[in-house]
Design an enzyme around this catalytic site. Structure first.
Site, mmCIF file in Angstrom:
data_model
loop_
_atom_site.group_PDB
_atom_site.id
_atom_site.type_symbol
_atom_site.label_atom_id
_atom_site.label_comp_id
_atom_site.label_asym_id
_atom_site.label_seq_id
_atom_site.Cartn_x
_atom_site.Cartn_y
_atom_site.Cartn_z
ATOM 1 C CB SER A 172 37.537 12.889 7.712
ATOM 2 O OG SER A 172 36.392 12.557 6.992
ATOM 3 C CG HIS A 294 35.344 16.547 4.485
ATOM 4 N ND1 HIS A 294 34.781 16.376 5.734
ATOM 5 C CD2 HIS A 294 36.092 15.441 4.255
ATOM 6 C CE1 HIS A 294 35.165 15.203 6.221
ATOM 7 N NE2 HIS A 294 35.968 14.621 5.343
#
Ligand code: GTR
Length: 307
Positions: A172, A294
């Site tokens: 990320s 994610h």
């Protein structure tokens, strides 16, 4: 293939353009002054690894930065190292990351908590490493990238680590930092980004997911302030992220995406990889997209390291 506006061409010396436009200038320096062993547990993870904790001091022009690191070292033989920053503290990685599988794949892993390098806050109560250098324009992503290089310096002081074949990984926002570290530090043989999205591996010119307006509004401290002028003007950016990936060539890059991670734009990541491919030799760039959302999962680790 979706219809995209023309992408800026691959070409030499794009690093300066990324420096000026997005990430800012990482100053040279920050010298490792001391690495002190705090604790050592031998034969953890069913005897496959030793677990070492160090406190490192990095001397910067305006003061020292202290870093607490956690290292897993294969017991069998010298190993290349994976350096990775973590979000929630070194101890949390003991639960979150598949250390035994990584060690069995032949890698040492060295980590530190990312906020020890630079706070993740537009108005931090206490400054991080950016306050330890005379005024430079660099964003927090560049500061974390600087920290990844310092982790590699620290790894270089430990017996049992083979300096060749170092890997940098990030998830990320820390995937954005891993890419910028991989671009700038040629000691990294392999750079891996996981769900790094906007300002990471995803093309700005592929609409979908986070854009410049959203990222600079919420995280102005990640980049140089002038980057915000491109909000809503993706097509005017002098660069795009396939060029960032290509800047790592001929060293290797691996991009991990997740199908349900729309905010990080897995399609835009795939398209960046394909547009960067001509810069690499055979097997120089790899990609996977897996089901799910994610996160940095065991599947991401193991596919990246198998690559
Ligand atoms: C999000 C941000 C992304 C990504 C993510 C993360 O809020 O919009 O760019 O970096 O955070 O780091 O988890």
């Amino acid at each position: 293939m979706p219809d995209l506006p023309p992408l800026p061409p691959l070409g030499p010396d794009l690093v300066g353009e990324f420096t000026r436009t997005i990430y800012g200038c990482t100053p040279p320096g920050g010298e490792l002054a001391d690495v002190v062993l705090q604790s050592r547990e031998d034969g953890v993870l069913d005897g496959t690894a030793d677990r070492l904790r160090h406190r490192a001091t990095v001397r910067c022009p305006l003061g020292d930065l202290e870093l607490d690191t956690l290292l897993h070292l294969p017991t069998r033989e010298d190993a290349p190292v994976v350096v990775i920053l973590n979000f929630d503290g070194n101890d949390q990685t003991l639960t979150d990351w598949p250390y035994q599988k990584i060690v069995e794949a032949g890698y040492a892993v060295l980590t530190a908590q990312y906020r020890q390098i630079e706070p993740d806050d537009p108005n931090p109560p206490t400054p991080g490493v950016r306050g330890l250098f005379p005024a430079e324009s660099w964003g927090a992503v560049a500061a974390w990238a600087w920290g990844l290089s310092r982790l590699l310096d620290i790894a270089g002081t430990v017996d049992g680590i083979d300096p060749a074949g170092a890997v940098v990984i990030g998830h990320s926002r820390l995937g954005k930092a891993a890419l910028w570290a991989g671009v700038q530090d040629e000691r990294f043989a392999l750079t891996v980004s996981n769900d790094s999205g906007c300002c990471g591996a995803a093309l700005f010119r592929h609409p979908g997911g986070e854009d410049i307006e959203a990222i600079t509004r919420k995280f102005p401290h990640w980049f140089v302030p002038s980057f915000a002028q491109y909000a809503g003007k993706e097509d005017e950016l002098p660069v795009d992220q396939h060029q960032l990936l290509a800047s790592i060539a001929p060293r290797r890059v691996y991009v991990c995406s997740a199908e349900d991670d729309a905010w990080a734009d897995p399609v835009g990541e795939y398209l960046a990889v394909e547009a960067a491919r001509p810069a690499f030799g055979p097997g120089g760039i790899g990609y996977h997209v897996r089901p799910g959302g994610h996160a940095l999962l065991e599947e991401d680790w193991m596919k990246a390291l198998a690559f």
